[in-house]
Design a protein around this motif. Structure first.
Motif, mmCIF file in Angstrom:
data_model
loop_
_atom_site.group_PDB
_atom_site.id
_atom_site.type_symbol
_atom_site.label_atom_id
_atom_site.label_comp_id
_atom_site.label_asym_id
_atom_site.label_seq_id
_atom_site.Cartn_x
_atom_site.Cartn_y
_atom_site.Cartn_z
ATOM 1 N N LEU A 35 -15.388 14.474 25.662
ATOM 2 C CA LEU A 35 -14.402 14.805 24.639
ATOM 3 C C LEU A 35 -12.978 14.764 25.186
ATOM 4 O O LEU A 35 -12.055 14.287 24.509
ATOM 5 C CB LEU A 35 -14.709 16.187 24.061
ATOM 6 C CG LEU A 35 -16.015 16.266 23.255
ATOM 7 C CD1 LEU A 35 -16.452 17.718 23.065
ATOM 8 C CD2 LEU A 35 -15.853 15.571 21.919
ATOM 9 N N TYR A 68 -9.323 15.179 23.304
ATOM 10 C CA TYR A 68 -9.526 16.510 22.735
ATOM 11 C C TYR A 68 -9.298 17.593 23.793
ATOM 12 O O TYR A 68 -9.543 17.385 24.980
ATOM 13 C CB TYR A 68 -10.949 16.654 22.196
ATOM 14 C CG TYR A 68 -11.259 15.763 21.021
ATOM 15 C CD1 TYR A 68 -10.790 16.064 19.742
ATOM 16 C CD2 TYR A 68 -12.033 14.617 21.186
ATOM 17 C CE1 TYR A 68 -11.074 15.246 18.666
ATOM 18 C CE2 TYR A 68 -12.329 13.790 20.108
ATOM 19 C CZ TYR A 68 -11.848 14.113 18.845
ATOM 20 O OH TYR A 68 -12.122 13.298 17.784
ATOM 21 N N SER A 90 -3.189 17.907 19.673
ATOM 22 C CA SER A 90 -4.544 17.654 20.125
ATOM 23 C C SER A 90 -5.524 18.575 19.411
ATOM 24 O O SER A 90 -5.247 19.751 19.200
ATOM 25 C CB SER A 90 -4.630 17.855 21.642
ATOM 26 O OG SER A 90 -5.932 17.606 22.100
ATOM 27 N N ARG A 91 -6.673 18.040 19.048
ATOM 28 C CA ARG A 91 -7.704 18.822 18.385
ATOM 29 C C ARG A 91 -8.469 19.636 19.420
ATOM 30 O O ARG A 91 -8.710 19.178 20.535
ATOM 31 C CB ARG A 91 -8.673 17.904 17.654
ATOM 32 C CG ARG A 91 -8.013 16.864 16.772
ATOM 33 C CD ARG A 91 -7.380 17.449 15.558
ATOM 34 N NE ARG A 91 -8.376 17.717 14.532
ATOM 35 C CZ ARG A 91 -8.133 18.408 13.435
ATOM 36 N NH1 ARG A 91 -6.943 18.912 13.239
ATOM 37 N NH2 ARG A 91 -9.073 18.596 12.544
ATOM 38 N N ARG A 92 -8.878 20.839 19.059
ATOM 39 C CA ARG A 92 -9.581 21.722 19.986
ATOM 40 C C ARG A 92 -11.057 21.808 19.610
ATOM 41 O O ARG A 92 -11.401 22.165 18.482
ATOM 42 C CB ARG A 92 -8.954 23.110 19.968
ATOM 43 C CG ARG A 92 -9.600 24.080 20.970
ATOM 44 C CD ARG A 92 -8.961 25.449 20.844
ATOM 45 N NE ARG A 92 -9.639 26.441 21.660
ATOM 46 C CZ ARG A 92 -9.620 27.749 21.421
ATOM 47 N NH1 ARG A 92 -8.927 28.209 20.388
ATOM 48 N NH2 ARG A 92 -10.267 28.590 22.192
ATOM 49 N N ILE A 93 -11.916 21.473 20.561
ATOM 50 C CA ILE A 93 -13.349 21.496 20.356
ATOM 51 C C ILE A 93 -13.959 22.620 21.183
ATOM 52 O O ILE A 93 -13.661 22.751 22.379
ATOM 53 C CB ILE A 93 -14.014 20.163 20.769
ATOM 54 C CG1 ILE A 93 -13.297 18.969 20.135
ATOM 55 C CG2 ILE A 93 -15.496 20.169 20.405
ATOM 56 C CD1 ILE A 93 -13.357 18.920 18.640
#
Length: 245
Positions: free
Chosen positions: A23, A28, A3-6
């Protein structure tokens, strides 16, 4: 897929909550910060793939925060600005922001902007991870410089590394792939940002000026990126390419 971290930086609780829910609903991981100090701690802690950054933070300008971040990281930055703040947008892009969202915004626009910036900065791979050391990337040589844009690497004629933002590397790659061709401003914006730009995004002159400061001996009289009056720009240096798969 990891998972991408924002990182969401905003001093408005309601805005942070809206962005986080938006998000997270798209898969995310979201970390929140209310100001520059918390944002810098999160960035320096690593693992942040993109940050959204409000310009009007309480007691502090988001532009100052973006400038501080750019001294330590090239993590993609999506600025959040008030409607009509064209000057703020231009300054943000000059500092090194990758895109902007205007308030009031729609959650679909937020996701579209985030998707676009992440795609341009490296797709689904973790930010700054680059390609495997065993995987060949195109390497460009010009005027004594050596560049590997896919790995965000640029070295001057003496071999010293030059720090560029992700946006700088995308612009440089456009020129390196099309040396000695005259490119209009519209063509350059299309190549740098794909379909994800509007007429308000026409700040290519500022981006070119920033890149010139990094690679030109005398930015005021450029020898590499030359202006073609009334049209756009051309990359005048001879470019050789190696390492292409």
């Amino acid at each position: 897929m990891v998972s991408r971290r924002i990182l969401v930086v905003d001093d408005d609780d309601a805005v942070r909550t809206l962005l986080r829910r938006c998000l997270e609903s798209d898969g995310y991981d979201v970390t929140e910060a209310t100001g520059g100090k918390d944002a810098m701690e999160a960035i320096q802690g690593g693992g942040v793939d993109l940050m959204t950054l409000d310009i009007n933070l309480e007691g502090q300008s988001g532009l100052d925060v973006a400038q501080a971040v750019r001294k330590h990281s090239d993590v993609p930055i999506v600025m959040v600005t008030g409607r009509g703040d064209v000057i703020d947008r231009i300054v943000g892009l000059e500092i090194g922001a990758d895109d902007y969202i205007t308030k009031p915004f729609h959650v679909r626009e937020v996701l579209a902007r985030v998707h676009s910036v992440l795609r341009r900065s490296g797709g689904d791979a973790p930010h700054m991870a680059g390609k495997s050391s065993h995987e060949a990337c195109p390497e460009y040589a010009f005027a004594g410089f050596r560049a590997v844009p896919d790995r965000l690497e640029l070295f001057d004629p003496k071999g010293a590394p030059i720090e560029l933002t992700g946006g700088d590397f995308r612009l440089l790659k456009v020129f390196l792939e099309r040396p000695r061709r005259v490119l209009s401003r519209e063509q350059i914006m299309d190549l740098v940002n794909g379909a994800d730009w509007s007429p308000l995004d026409r700040t290519i002159d500022n981006q070119v000026a920033r890149l010139r400061k990094k690679i030109e001996l005398e930015p005021g009289t450029p020898k590499l990126i030359k202006t073609v009056r009334g049209v756009g720009y051309t990359f005048a240096a001879e470019v050789t390419v190696s390492g292409r798969l």
